[in-house]
Design a protein around this motif. Structure first.
Motif, PDB file in Angstrom:
ATOM      1  N   HIS A 121     -11.291 -16.788  12.852  1.00 26.08           N
ATOM      2  CA  HIS A 121     -10.612 -16.614  14.133  1.00 26.08           C
ATOM      3  C   HIS A 121     -10.811 -17.845  14.998  1.00 26.08           C
ATOM      4  O   HIS A 121     -10.209 -17.970  16.049  1.00 26.08           O
ATOM      5  CB  HIS A 121     -11.254 -15.429  14.883  1.00 26.08           C
ATOM      6  CG  HIS A 121     -10.697 -14.116  14.514  1.00 26.08           C
ATOM      7  ND1 HIS A 121     -11.447 -13.144  13.925  1.00 26.08           N
ATOM      8  CD2 HIS A 121      -9.452 -13.620  14.633  1.00 26.08           C
ATOM      9  CE1 HIS A 121     -10.683 -12.096  13.707  1.00 26.08           C
ATOM     10  NE2 HIS A 121      -9.470 -12.362  14.121  1.00 26.08           N
ATOM     11  N   GLU A 157      -3.847 -13.547  14.189  1.00 23.17           N
ATOM     12  CA  GLU A 157      -4.449 -12.428  14.912  1.00 23.17           C
ATOM     13  C   GLU A 157      -5.085 -11.433  13.945  1.00 23.17           C
ATOM     14  O   GLU A 157      -4.754 -11.417  12.756  1.00 23.17           O
ATOM     15  CB  GLU A 157      -3.366 -11.696  15.706  1.00 23.17           C
ATOM     16  CG  GLU A 157      -3.077 -12.297  17.056  1.00 23.17           C
ATOM     17  CD  GLU A 157      -1.817 -11.683  17.643  1.00 23.17           C
ATOM     18  OE1 GLU A 157      -1.946 -10.792  18.489  1.00 23.17           O
ATOM     19  OE2 GLU A 157      -0.724 -12.096  17.247  1.00 23.17           O
ATOM     20  N   SER A 158      -5.921 -10.587  14.482  1.00 25.31           N
ATOM     21  CA  SER A 158      -6.525  -9.536  13.682  1.00 25.31           C
ATOM     22  C   SER A 158      -5.438  -8.668  13.054  1.00 25.31           C
ATOM     23  O   SER A 158      -4.503  -8.258  13.733  1.00 25.31           O
ATOM     24  CB  SER A 158      -7.429  -8.684  14.580  1.00 25.31           C
ATOM     25  OG  SER A 158      -8.124  -7.775  13.787  1.00 25.31           O
ATOM     26  N   GLY A 159      -5.562  -8.442  11.762  1.00 23.51           N
ATOM     27  CA  GLY A 159      -4.574  -7.615  11.077  1.00 23.51           C
ATOM     28  C   GLY A 159      -3.409  -8.407  10.517  1.00 23.51           C
ATOM     29  O   GLY A 159      -2.479  -7.839   9.951  1.00 23.51           O
ATOM     30  N   ALA A 160      -3.445  -9.747  10.658  1.00 22.50           N
ATOM     31  CA  ALA A 160      -2.335 -10.569  10.186  1.00 22.50           C
ATOM     32  C   ALA A 160      -2.259 -10.621   8.662  1.00 22.50           C
ATOM     33  O   ALA A 160      -1.231 -10.967   8.097  1.00 22.50           O
ATOM     34  CB  ALA A 160      -2.465 -11.984  10.749  1.00 22.50           C
ATOM     35  N   GLY A 161      -3.371 -10.315   7.986  1.00 24.60           N
ATOM     36  CA  GLY A 161      -3.358 -10.319   6.523  1.00 24.60           C
ATOM     37  C   GLY A 161      -4.196 -11.432   5.921  1.00 24.60           C
ATOM     38  O   GLY A 161      -4.083 -11.727   4.728  1.00 24.60           O
ATOM     39  N   LYS A 162      -5.077 -12.029   6.718  1.00 21.90           N
ATOM     40  CA  LYS A 162      -5.900 -13.128   6.227  1.00 21.90           C
ATOM     41  C   LYS A 162      -6.851 -12.649   5.129  1.00 21.90           C
ATOM     42  O   LYS A 162      -6.882 -13.197   4.023  1.00 21.90           O
ATOM     43  CB  LYS A 162      -6.710 -13.732   7.396  1.00 21.90           C
ATOM     44  CG  LYS A 162      -5.854 -14.119   8.583  1.00 21.90           C
ATOM     45  CD  LYS A 162      -6.652 -14.756   9.704  1.00 21.90           C
ATOM     46  CE  LYS A 162      -7.684 -13.837  10.355  1.00 21.90           C
ATOM     47  NZ  LYS A 162      -7.084 -12.750  11.165  1.00 21.90           N
ATOM     48  N   SER A 163      -7.629 -11.612   5.454  1.00 27.16           N
ATOM     49  CA  SER A 163      -8.564 -11.086   4.456  1.00 27.16           C
ATOM     50  C   SER A 163      -7.820 -10.561   3.240  1.00 27.16           C
ATOM     51  O   SER A 163      -8.247 -10.736   2.098  1.00 27.16           O
ATOM     52  CB  SER A 163      -9.395  -9.956   5.050  1.00 27.16           C
ATOM     53  OG  SER A 163     -10.074 -10.412   6.188  1.00 27.16           O
ATOM     54  N   MET A 164      -6.699  -9.908   3.505  1.00 23.13           N
ATOM     55  CA  MET A 164      -5.892  -9.326   2.433  1.00 23.13           C
ATOM     56  C   MET A 164      -5.486 -10.399   1.429  1.00 23.13           C
ATOM     57  O   MET A 164      -5.499 -10.168   0.214  1.00 23.13           O
ATOM     58  CB  MET A 164      -4.654  -8.696   3.073  1.00 23.13           C
ATOM     59  CG  MET A 164      -3.914  -7.730   2.208  1.00 23.13           C
ATOM     60  SD  MET A 164      -4.871  -6.269   1.851  1.00 23.13           S
ATOM     61  CE  MET A 164      -4.882  -5.440   3.425  1.00 23.13           C
ATOM     62  N   PHE A 223       0.860  -1.185   0.000  1.00 19.91           N
ATOM     63  CA  PHE A 223       0.000   0.000   0.000  1.00 19.91           C
ATOM     64  C   PHE A 223       0.893   1.231   0.000  1.00 19.91           C
ATOM     65  O   PHE A 223       1.443   1.579   1.034  1.00 19.91           O
ATOM     66  CB  PHE A 223      -0.887   0.028   1.245  1.00 19.91           C
ATOM     67  CG  PHE A 223      -2.105  -0.839   1.128  1.00 19.91           C
ATOM     68  CD1 PHE A 223      -3.307  -0.315   0.715  1.00 19.91           C
ATOM     69  CD2 PHE A 223      -2.031  -2.194   1.429  1.00 19.91           C
ATOM     70  CE1 PHE A 223      -4.436  -1.117   0.611  1.00 19.91           C
ATOM     71  CE2 PHE A 223      -3.147  -3.002   1.314  1.00 19.91           C
ATOM     72  CZ  PHE A 223      -4.355  -2.465   0.905  1.00 19.91           C
ATOM     73  N   LEU A 231       2.222  -2.696  10.646  1.00 20.90           N
ATOM     74  CA  LEU A 231       2.837  -3.082   9.377  1.00 20.90           C
ATOM     75  C   LEU A 231       4.008  -2.194   9.000  1.00 20.90           C
ATOM     76  O   LEU A 231       4.905  -2.603   8.280  1.00 20.90           O
ATOM     77  CB  LEU A 231       1.782  -3.051   8.263  1.00 20.90           C
ATOM     78  CG  LEU A 231       0.724  -4.132   8.381  1.00 20.90           C
ATOM     79  CD1 LEU A 231      -0.272  -4.014   7.243  1.00 20.90           C
ATOM     80  CD2 LEU A 231       1.351  -5.509   8.377  1.00 20.90           C
ATOM     81  N   GLU A 241     -14.385 -15.427   7.251  1.00 20.45           N
ATOM     82  CA  GLU A 241     -15.127 -15.477   8.513  1.00 20.45           C
ATOM     83  C   GLU A 241     -16.615 -15.669   8.274  1.00 20.45           C
ATOM     84  O   GLU A 241     -17.427 -14.850   8.713  1.00 20.45           O
ATOM     85  CB  GLU A 241     -14.879 -14.194   9.303  1.00 20.45           C
ATOM     86  CG  GLU A 241     -13.398 -13.838   9.321  1.00 20.45           C
ATOM     87  CD  GLU A 241     -12.973 -13.116  10.578  1.00 20.45           C
ATOM     88  OE1 GLU A 241     -13.705 -13.204  11.565  1.00 20.45           O
ATOM     89  OE2 GLU A 241     -11.902 -12.501  10.563  1.00 20.45           O
TER      90      GLU A 241
HETATM   91  N1  LIG Z   1      -5.933   0.619   2.737  1.00 17.48           N
HETATM   92  C1  LIG Z   1      -4.950   0.127   3.519  1.00 17.48           C
HETATM   93  N2  LIG Z   1      -3.773   0.774   3.619  1.00 17.48           N
HETATM   94  C2  LIG Z   1      -2.791   0.296   4.410  1.00 17.48           C
HETATM   95  N3  LIG Z   1      -2.894  -0.824   5.140  1.00 17.48           N
HETATM   96  C3  LIG Z   1      -4.059  -1.508   5.081  1.00 17.48           C
HETATM   97  C4  LIG Z   1      -5.152  -1.073   4.271  1.00 17.48           C
HETATM   98  N4  LIG Z   1      -6.161  -1.943   4.425  1.00 17.48           N
HETATM   99  C5  LIG Z   1      -5.719  -2.868   5.292  1.00 17.48           C
HETATM  100  N5  LIG Z   1      -4.462  -2.627   5.682  1.00 17.48           N
HETATM  101  C6  LIG Z   1      -3.655  -3.412   6.631  1.00 17.48           C
HETATM  102  O1  LIG Z   1      -3.489  -4.703   6.152  1.00 17.48           O
HETATM  103  C7  LIG Z   1      -3.377  -5.578   7.254  1.00 17.48           C
HETATM  104  C8  LIG Z   1      -4.082  -6.878   6.967  1.00 17.48           C
HETATM  105  O2  LIG Z   1      -5.469  -6.693   7.105  1.00 17.48           O
HETATM  106  P1  LIG Z   1      -6.486  -7.887   6.975  1.00 17.48           P
HETATM  107  O3  LIG Z   1      -7.826  -7.286   6.809  1.00 17.48           O
HETATM  108  O4  LIG Z   1      -6.028  -8.833   5.956  1.00 17.48           O
HETATM  109  O5  LIG Z   1      -6.390  -8.553   8.403  1.00 17.48           O
HETATM  110  P2  LIG Z   1      -7.118  -9.845   8.889  1.00 17.48           P
HETATM  111  O6  LIG Z   1      -6.050 -10.832   9.160  1.00 17.48           O
HETATM  112  O7  LIG Z   1      -8.189 -10.222   7.950  1.00 17.48           O
HETATM  113  O8  LIG Z   1      -7.700  -9.336  10.251  1.00 17.48           O
HETATM  114  P3  LIG Z   1      -9.143  -9.551  10.872  1.00 17.48           P
HETATM  115  O9  LIG Z   1      -9.036 -10.804  11.627  1.00 17.48           O
HETATM  116  O10 LIG Z   1      -9.292  -8.373  11.762  1.00 17.48           O
HETATM  117  O11 LIG Z   1     -10.122  -9.595   9.746  1.00 17.48           O
HETATM  118  C9  LIG Z   1      -3.908  -4.866   8.467  1.00 17.48           C
HETATM  119  O12 LIG Z   1      -2.843  -4.670   9.366  1.00 17.48           O
HETATM  120  C10 LIG Z   1      -4.390  -3.552   7.950  1.00 17.48           C
HETATM  121  O13 LIG Z   1      -4.023  -2.524   8.821  1.00 17.48           O
END
Ligand SMILES: Nc1ncnc2c1ncn2[C@@H]1O[C@H](COP(=O)(O)OP(=O)(O)OP(=O)(O)O)[C@@H](O)[C@H]1O
Ligand code: SF4
Ligand SMILES: [Mg+2]
Lengths: 328, 323
Positions: free
Chosen positions: A215, A44-51, A16, A280, A182
């Motif tokens: 989760h 954990e939340s924010g680990a990048g799973k959804s990403m 990003f 990050l 999820e």
């Molecule tokens: N537009 C963005 N710009 C910069 N960083 C981003 C953006 N969108 C998401 N992120 C970062 O990417 C990381 C991964 O997010 P992701 O949604 O994949 O987490 P997750 O593992 O799915 O968490 P959760 O369990 O909360 O859903 C997060 O740390 C978030 O801060």
């Protein structure tokens, strides 16, 4: 694995760009899912799973983009396709299930209209045939009275029923891969098991590969075949679900397992491990887990460990490498 | 719901009574009506008779009540200027204003909605930024300036559209329309564009804001994940979810358009109610001014009440808390 995987993600990197330089949201993520296999993704939340799921679907929000690596689906590389080509991959070859069924459906259109829309976008069917198929899909996901229900609006369904509709939408064109982010988190505990077992049953029947983000280690234990553990945008361990749960190799996974008192419990934070996941833009050098790791060594603070075979799976930890070097 | 309705209607009636009071005060106390109606030769006896006939000797409260009573029946008295009944004067001008206002509304929707969608979808593109900037100018430019500019360019320089009047009109009952004749339609072009300018920017900004909100919602992301093409996600799924507030604002704005029309009508010599009012002001034609004030306010209040009631019908949470 012997046969060619349905989904093959190789060394995926997502960035990003921002005002203060680029943020790396995913760094070197590699994983495969075979046809008919369910890969659980935890962390954990924010680990990048959804990403990870969004990157595979080509749905990263600009300015986020894939900055490295490859995504292959059923032998075809898809991360280099144009947006127009990806439109035919999404829905047709990759089905998606979102977290909140209350907000995933357009409130102004009947569920039938949304199903028929999806079906006709991807399959060469007429209006009447598409409607028949919509009704059949609703029946398949266990909605009673599908002939009437097809004309109902989302608000006329309960949460669990709506998630079944979402699953029907994901399955509408018989995709090769389903990414479920999820899918049960927003549902009543009593309904969660129904939905996951439905998902598992349908995917086994159709030979669909599934990436199941959650989760909930209980859901993983009951539903997934293999599990991938993510930390700070990296994959730290991946392997058969029974082995990872019974004999986690990576110290982070061990902490993660240790913090689950019972099946069905959610993991908002790790009680076993002090500290929290780094932001990050402040990921430590070497192993991202090193500030929290009970086994940290000097090497961990300078060199990043690669995913290496460990037991029946893969793990990215210097302990593991050390053991192998010692054995060699 | 019934309680809400009654409250809302009572509210509207109260507002109208206050407006009528203001109209009445103008009527009664801005100059002496008798003084304005008679000429030098009128004898004192005649003046007293007129005073008696107009009921100006009664108490002020009685006069006000009678004014309201007459107004409710559409009787605003006789115009000082040409001795015609005020109500028939207004009825004559009413269609011109309504046609102008409706045309301006249609233009503002047809232009404003797509612009709002486009600037929301491509909000980082240069043309969206440019449109946002232009819309600020659109909001701040007075409508008479826009009208004069339009006349200058399209009538004076290019000579492709008439600059004043309403063209030929056709009568349908008491209604007169310019929509059925070529000259009537041509005459409508410039004034309706001038009047719609401000509205376009309002509609555009509203649609843009609503779209940005809706585009963030899950069902939009899910539609994309189902492979729905972008144009369809935007124009079918997202836009549909923005329409409610747009419809609401449009209804509310028809009221302000009628009021704004006053300036546009003056610039374009459009024979509507606004022009009638301006003429009434120059001739101190008090009954016409009072009637205009009451009628425009009535349209305003009626539309507002209607919108509030529609809101309540759609959102049950509004039924008890508001009003
Ligand atoms: N537009 C963005 N710009 C910069 N960083 C981003 C953006 N969108 C998401 N992120 C970062 O990417 C990381 C991964 O997010 P992701 O949604 O994949 O987490 P997750 O593992 O799915 O968490 P959760 O369990 O909360 O859903 C997060 O740390 C978030 O801060
Ligand atoms: S590499 Fe080092 S810091 Fe990282 S998990 Fe293994 S032992 Fe801990
Ligand atoms: Mg997530």
């Amino acid at each position: 694995m012997t046969s060619m995987p349905m989904l093959d993600v190789r060394d995926l990197r997502v960035e990003f760009p921002g005002r203060h330089g680029s943020v790396t949201a995913l760094d070197g993520v590699s994983l495969t899912i075979a046809a008919g296999e369910i890969l659980g993704v935890v962390g954990e939340s924010g680990a990048g799973k959804s990403m990870t799921g969004l990157a595979v679907q080509g749905l990263l929000e600009p300015p986020g983009h894939i900055a490295g690596g490859e995504v292959w689906l059923d032998g075809r590389r898809i991360d280099t396709l144009s947006e127009r080509e990806m439109q035919h991959v999404r829905g047709r070859e990759i089905g998606a299930i979102f977290q909140d069924p209350l907000t995933s459906l357009n409130p102004l259109f009947s569920v039938g209209r949304q199903l028929i829309e999806t079906i006709r976008l991807h399959l060469p069917l007429g209006r009447a045939e598409a409607r028949q198929r919509a009704i059949a899909l609703l029946a398949e996901v266990g909605i009673p009275g599908p002939e009437e229900r097809v004309d109902h609006y989302p608000h006329q369904f309960s949460g669990g029923m709506r998630q079944r509709v979402v699953i029907a939408l994901a399955l509408a064109a018989r995709p090769k891969l389903i990414i479920a982010d999820e899918p049960t988190t927003a549902l009543d505990v009593s309904i969660q098991a129904q939905i996951t077992s439905l998902l598992r049953k349908l995917c086994k029947e159709h030979g669909t590969a599934v990436m199941l983000v959650t989760h909930d280690m209980g859901v993983i234990a009951e539903t997934a075949d293999r599990v991938a553990v993510m930390y700070a945008g990296r994959l730290v361990e991946i392997g058969p679900v029974a082995d990872v749960i019974a004999r986690p190799s990576h110290p982070y996974t061990r902490g993660l397992m240790g913090s689950i008192p019972t099946l069905g419990a959610r993991v908002p934070r790790l009680q076993q491990i002090d500290g929290s996941m780094p932001r990050l833009d402040a990921i430590p050098k070497g192993c991202a887990f090193n500030p929290r790791c009970p086994h940290v060594m000097p090497r961990c603070q300078t060199e990043r460990p690669e995913l290496r075979p460990s037991g029946s799976g893969l793990s990215a930890c210097w302990l593991n490498t050390q053991a192998q070097e010692r054995a060699a | 719901m019934i309680v809400f309705l009654i409250k809302r209607l009572a509210n509207a009636a109260l507002v109208m009574l206050v407006v009528a009071l203001m109209a009445f005060m103008i009527f009664r106390f801005v100059g002496d009506p008798i003084q304005l109606m008679v000429n030098e030769q009128t004898s004192q006896a005649e003046r007293d008779a007129l005073r008696e006939r107009l009921g100006l000797n009664e108490s002020v409260v009685m006069q006000y009540l009678r004014f309201v009573g007459n107004a409710v029946q559409g009787d605003f008295g006789i115009s000082y200027r040409n001795q015609q009944e005020v109500m028939s004067l207004i009825a004559e001008r009413f269609p011109a204003t309504i046609e102008l206002v409706l045309m301006a509304t249609i233009i503002s929707l047809v232009v404003g909605v797509p612009l709002g969608v486009i600037t929301a979808i491509h909000r980082r593109k240069w043309y969206s930024e440019a449109l946002q900037f232009v819309s600020i100018i659109g909001v701040s430019l007075p409508s008479f300036v826009i009208g004069i500019l339009l006349i200058l360019v399209f009538s004076v320089m290019l000579n492709i559209a008439p600059a004043f009047g309403r063209g030929d009109v056709v009568s349908i009952g008491w209604w007169t329309t310019g929509l059925l004749t070529p000259s009537g339609r041509a005459a409508l072009i410039l004034p309706s564009i001038a009047l719609s300018f401000y509205q376009i920017t309002l509609v555009m900004r509203l649609v843009r804001a609503e779209m940005l909100e809706v585009l963030r919602s899950d069902f939009i992301k899910f539609a994309r994940a189902r492979g729905v093409p972008a144009w369809r996600v935007h124009y079918s799924h997202a836009l549909r979810n923005c329409l409610m507030p747009v419809v609401t604002m449009t209804a509310m704005n028809i009221g302000s358009l009628i009021a704004f029309a006053l300036i546009t009508e003056t610039v374009f010599q459009w024979p509507g109610m606004g022009l009638l009012f301006i003429q009434a002001v120059t001739f101190v034609d008090i009954p016409v001014m009072a009637a205009y004030l009451c009628i425009v306010s009535f349209i305003f209040v009626a539309l507002n009440t209607l919108v509030d009631i529609t809101y309540a019908l759609i959102d049950p949470r509004l039924r008890n808390s508001k009003a």
